[in-house]
Design an enzyme around this catalytic site. Structure first.
Site, PDB file in Angstrom:
ATOM      1  CB  SER A  93      -0.894   0.022   1.252  1.00 56.23           C
ATOM      2  OG  SER A  93      -1.579   1.260   1.361  1.00 56.23           O
ATOM      3  CE1 TYR A 120      -3.505  -2.041   5.838  1.00 59.91           C
ATOM      4  CE2 TYR A 120      -3.102   0.302   5.500  1.00 59.91           C
ATOM      5  CZ  TYR A 120      -3.454  -0.932   4.997  1.00 59.91           C
ATOM      6  OH  TYR A 120      -3.749  -1.075   3.668  1.00 59.91           O
TER       7      TYR A 120
END
Length: 251
Positions: free
Chosen positions: A149, A164
């Site tokens: 990501s 995360y």
């Protein structure tokens, strides 16, 4: 779909019952691979993806396995190869945002679960993929694509997502390191870093904000990530390994 395409080997896509994973599974089936559509909870979603693939003339099976459970991962790889043929690629897509909270409010068990799903699980999947595809072990080579990501390096305004972000940074680093280990054995390893993509995980509010701040003026679509993965798995990317491809609309 032609017979030649149907002769391609198996691909495992983890977390493929919806969103980006579903789009990747459908695209790789269109490319001619037999796809193991992995899921942990959403059986109906996985079966829907399988039905779509088969309706288009492709090959697919739905396989339940929690990537955080090593024994389940072993069974996933055994069944995929038994029913779909020799493993040609693994796409580590399964992931979770975890508990969205400041680090001083995070619970240890939630952090452990986040790491198990986003880091340890993909590593265990890669372990079985390397065993299956390595030319040193009698395999035919292949490709591993890890879905990371853009959050790994920047997520302006995000609150409570530091753990995360750390897991996604780890996926990029893992991809680079593993690529060096297994390149001599015919295995290419890359990662794809999506920006904000139109999925349930992103949420309506997040998509609206991302659209306003994106240079392209919109969020991405799951099929745009699937196209990048398709290219990395294909022979067209035969000289590409250890690379992270950003698909983020310029963010």
């Amino acid at each position: 779909m032609t017979t030649a395409k149907q002769e391609k080997g198996a691909v495992i896509v983890t977390g493929a019952s919806r969103g980006i994973g579903a789009a990747i599974a459908e695209k790789l089936a269109e490319d001619g691979y037999g796809v193991a559509v992995n899921y942990s909870v959403d059986a109906a979603g996985a079966e829907s993806v399988v039905s779509t693939i088969r309706g288009r003339g492709g090959r697919a099976i739905a396989v339940r396995a929690d990537v955080a459970a090593p024994d389940a991962v072993a069974d996933l790889f055994e069944r995929a190869q038994r029913e779909l043929g020799p493993l040609a690629a693994l796409v580590n897509n399964a992931g979770t945002i975890g508990e969205q909270a400041r680090i001083d409010e995070q619970k240890a068990d939630e952090l452990t679960r986040l790491m198990q799903i986003n880091i340890v699980g993909p590593m265990v999947c890669a372990k079985y993929a390397v065993r299956a595809m390595s030319t040193a072990h009698g395999g035919n080579g292949g490709s591993i694509v890890n879905i990371a990501s853009v959050a790994a390096r920047a997520l302006p305004g995000a609150q409570g997502l530091a753990p995360y972000q750390a897991t996604k940074g780890a996926m990029v680093t893992f991809s680079r390191g593993l690529s060096n280990e297994v390149a001599p054995e015919g295995i290419r390893v890359n990662s794809v870093s999506p920006g904000v993509i139109e999925t349930e995980m992103a949420g309506a509010a997040g998509m609206t904000e991302a659209s306003a701040s994106s240079p392209l003026g919109r969020v991405g679509r799951p099929d745009e990530i699937a196209d990048a993965v398709s290219w990395l798995v294909s022979p067209a990317a035969s000289y590409v390994t250890g690379t992270d491809i950003t698909v983020s609309g310029g963010r």
